[in-house]
Design a protein around this motif. Sequence first.
Motif, mmCIF file in Angstrom:
data_model
loop_
_atom_site.group_PDB
_atom_site.id
_atom_site.type_symbol
_atom_site.label_atom_id
_atom_site.label_comp_id
_atom_site.label_asym_id
_atom_site.label_seq_id
_atom_site.Cartn_x
_atom_site.Cartn_y
_atom_site.Cartn_z
ATOM 1 N N LYS A 225 0.829 -1.207 0.000
ATOM 2 C CA LYS A 225 0.000 0.000 0.000
ATOM 3 C C LYS A 225 0.867 1.262 0.000
ATOM 4 C CE LYS A 225 -3.824 -2.206 2.502
ATOM 5 N NZ LYS A 225 -4.615 -2.443 1.305
ATOM 6 N N SER B 223 -12.850 12.832 4.550
ATOM 7 C CA SER B 223 -13.319 11.639 3.855
ATOM 8 C C SER B 223 -13.182 11.788 2.339
ATOM 9 C CB SER B 223 -14.780 11.356 4.209
ATOM 10 O OG SER B 223 -15.242 10.242 3.474
ATOM 11 N N TRP C 197 -7.140 2.979 -8.423
ATOM 12 C CA TRP C 197 -7.824 4.031 -7.669
ATOM 13 C C TRP C 197 -7.821 5.345 -8.445
ATOM 14 C CZ3 TRP C 197 -6.467 8.820 -5.596
ATOM 15 C CH2 TRP C 197 -7.398 9.384 -4.715
ATOM 16 N N ASP D 104 -5.261 6.536 1.480
ATOM 17 C CA ASP D 104 -6.052 6.965 2.636
ATOM 18 C C ASP D 104 -7.481 7.275 2.199
ATOM 19 O OD1 ASP D 104 -4.012 6.763 4.417
ATOM 20 O OD2 ASP D 104 -3.710 8.909 4.716
ATOM 21 N N GLU D 105 -8.445 6.649 2.856
ATOM 22 C CA GLU D 105 -9.849 6.862 2.519
ATOM 23 C C GLU D 105 -10.505 7.845 3.488
ATOM 24 O OE1 GLU D 105 -12.795 6.057 -0.279
ATOM 25 O OE2 GLU D 105 -10.800 5.180 -0.206
ATOM 26 N N THR D 106 -10.187 7.682 4.771
ATOM 27 C CA THR D 106 -10.777 8.555 5.786
ATOM 28 C C THR D 106 -9.763 8.839 6.886
ATOM 29 O OG1 THR D 106 -11.676 6.599 6.899
ATOM 30 C CG2 THR D 106 -13.171 7.808 5.458
ATOM 31 N N ASN E 92 -7.573 2.281 2.145
ATOM 32 C CA ASN E 92 -8.388 1.309 1.398
ATOM 33 C C ASN E 92 -7.534 0.205 0.786
ATOM 34 O OD1 ASN E 92 -7.304 2.317 -1.060
ATOM 35 N ND2 ASN E 92 -8.953 3.807 -1.273
ATOM 36 N N SER E 93 -8.194 -0.787 0.193
ATOM 37 C CA SER E 93 -7.493 -1.961 -0.328
ATOM 38 C C SER E 93 -6.533 -1.624 -1.461
ATOM 39 C CB SER E 93 -8.517 -2.997 -0.820
ATOM 40 O OG SER E 93 -9.332 -2.448 -1.841
ATOM 41 N N ASN F 247 -14.729 9.345 0.636
ATOM 42 C CA ASN F 247 -15.879 8.533 0.241
ATOM 43 C C ASN F 247 -16.966 9.423 -0.350
ATOM 44 O OD1 ASN F 247 -14.814 6.075 1.102
ATOM 45 N ND2 ASN F 247 -15.461 6.420 3.205
ATOM 46 N N ASP G 159 -8.607 -3.708 3.705
ATOM 47 C CA ASP G 159 -8.188 -2.359 4.069
ATOM 48 C C ASP G 159 -7.128 -2.439 5.178
ATOM 49 O OD1 ASP G 159 -10.080 -1.542 2.285
ATOM 50 O OD2 ASP G 159 -11.505 -0.802 3.776
#
Length: 324
Positions: free
Chosen positions: A22, A131, A197, A113-115, A108-109, A133, A86
Amino acid sequence: MTKDELDQLLYQRGASQNLTNKAAVMERLYAICGIKTPLDVACGFKKRELSDDDINRMITISEDGTIIVDDKQGNFRKFEELDNGDACYTNNSRQRESLDQPGFYIINSLGIDETFQQNEMSDDDNNFLISRNTPNGRVLVHERRGGSNQINEEVDDGNPVLDFIYYIKLPSRELAKEKYALAKEYISGEYPNAAEWYEKRDKLIKAAPPIEERRKVDPQDIPADVVFDAERAAALEERLGEYRREVEGLTEMLKSKDQEINKLTSEKDKALGALAKTQIMANRMYDIVVDIKKSPIGKVFFGRKLQDIPEKNKFLDSGREIDQ
């Protein structure tokens, strides 16, 4: 230490491959260790000069592959794998000099960084949440101050590491686009899974209508599951705690089994030692019997009984069978 040397160190110590693949994990680790990369995610942290010995002492790997970085000077970080692919990154640093802001990050996978949720400050009503998302490829910055809520929608800078300081400083839309292009080029080349991504993000950004430099969003318009809230952070921490307790239980069980094996091995060694002594005595006894057999006096006293004594190899067969 070079990037390749750090990668090898993590591999040899058993770091989870799901973590080392990652971008948001590895780029942080490179920065922490003072290793320069085209993506400068450090906020002055890379100015520190760390020796290979320092890095070796700072980094430890748990049995489940969790990566722990502790410089014993108030900077503690932990990267843990989640069961859905994740990862959870916890920054418990206490010093001002820091790679990113203290708090909880969900990676995330695909390695981005997602959040992010900032560690609660002295006043529980003051907090920041970020976020990615979102359905439009933008970043939501949620500020909670003194009980009031404010959510701003920002242009994504493409950095795999979310830094709320960057987003609350009224970032330039054009600068964000430039940073996004640079991050996309480097990260996609270094981390193949991250390329997916950026492809998805590009489509969202292209389809979304243009926005101003900074646009306020009504908190009521944001779905509850979009913003990474404190409740979710607590649930994740509890789940990770369960994983740690399970690992500790398995570790204790393995220690118990090792003790049993060591005990059985010790008993076997003792039995084999006793058997070896018995065989030595049997050899000596047989030699004495042979001497008696050859003696005229022995023939007088024992007569035909001496003739029934088998050859030496057959006499010791029973002992060898026990040994086998």
